[in-house]
Design an enzyme around this catalytic site. Sequence first.
Site, short mmCIF file in Angstrom:
data_model
loop_
_atom_site.label_atom_id
_atom_site.label_comp_id
_atom_site.label_asym_id
_atom_site.label_seq_id
_atom_site.Cartn_x
_atom_site.Cartn_y
_atom_site.Cartn_z
N HIS A 1 -35.75 39.80 -1.08
CA HIS A 1 -36.21 38.21 -1.18
C HIS A 1 -35.45 37.48 -2.39
CE1 HIS A 1 -40.21 38.66 0.91
NE2 HIS A 1 -39.86 39.58 0.87
N HIS B 1 -35.39 44.70 3.07
CA HIS B 1 -35.09 43.34 2.57
C HIS B 1 -35.28 42.86 1.19
CE1 HIS B 1 -39.34 43.43 4.14
NE2 HIS B 1 -39.48 42.14 3.53
P1 5GP Z 1 -42.52 41.35 3.01
O1 5GP Z 1 -43.80 40.76 3.10
O2 5GP Z 1 -42.37 42.30 4.11
O3 5GP Z 1 -41.69 41.74 1.81
O4 5GP Z 1 -41.55 40.00 3.69
C1 5GP Z 1 -41.41 39.72 4.77
C2 5GP Z 1 -41.10 38.42 5.02
O5 5GP Z 1 -40.68 38.08 6.22
C3 5GP Z 1 -41.99 37.27 4.49
O6 5GP Z 1 -41.85 36.57 3.38
C4 5GP Z 1 -42.16 36.41 5.68
O7 5GP Z 1 -42.50 35.18 5.47
C5 5GP Z 1 -41.02 36.50 6.49
N1 5GP Z 1 -40.97 36.56 7.91
C6 5GP Z 1 -42.01 36.84 8.79
N2 5GP Z 1 -41.82 36.54 9.81
C7 5GP Z 1 -40.45 35.75 10.20
C8 5GP Z 1 -39.64 35.23 11.08
O8 5GP Z 1 -39.97 35.34 12.19
N3 5GP Z 1 -38.45 34.68 10.67
C9 5GP Z 1 -38.15 34.52 9.29
N4 5GP Z 1 -36.92 33.88 8.75
N5 5GP Z 1 -38.91 34.97 8.41
C10 5GP Z 1 -40.20 35.68 8.54
#
Ligand code: 5GP
Length: 113
Positions: free
Chosen positions: A101, A99
Amino acid sequence: MAKTLFQKIIDREIPAEIVYEDERCLAFHDVQPQAPTHVLLIPKKPIESIDRIAEEDADLLGHLWLTIGKLASELQLAGGYRVVINCGDDGGQTVDHLHFHILGGRAMTWPPG
Ligand code: 5GP
């Protein structure tokens, strides 16, 4: 293998505030925004992380980057924005589905935490 959270969003098993979708990707607002605009762009193909991108994904990755540019325009991020991809534990990745951001709406600081 258990579905990731993002696969469940793709499959509409859990809700998300979707801002863009096409046959290859989906974008939706992050549930815990770190900036006034914080959108996540994901490929529908379940690639676990940057480390799992294959040669055959080159066209898909190009599409994702072009989509980021279009999204930034639609999200009115003309003042600038940041694109972040966390990879692995040290990178801060918490969901094992690639993903991007897309963060904007405020001035970013450097270095990131
Ligand atoms: P990572 O930490 O893996 O780079 O990013 C994961 C992202 O997913 C985080 O920014 C977190 O806030 C987001 N996230 C976690 N659970 C959910 C959810 O249920 N719905 C949405 N829309 N975002 C989520």
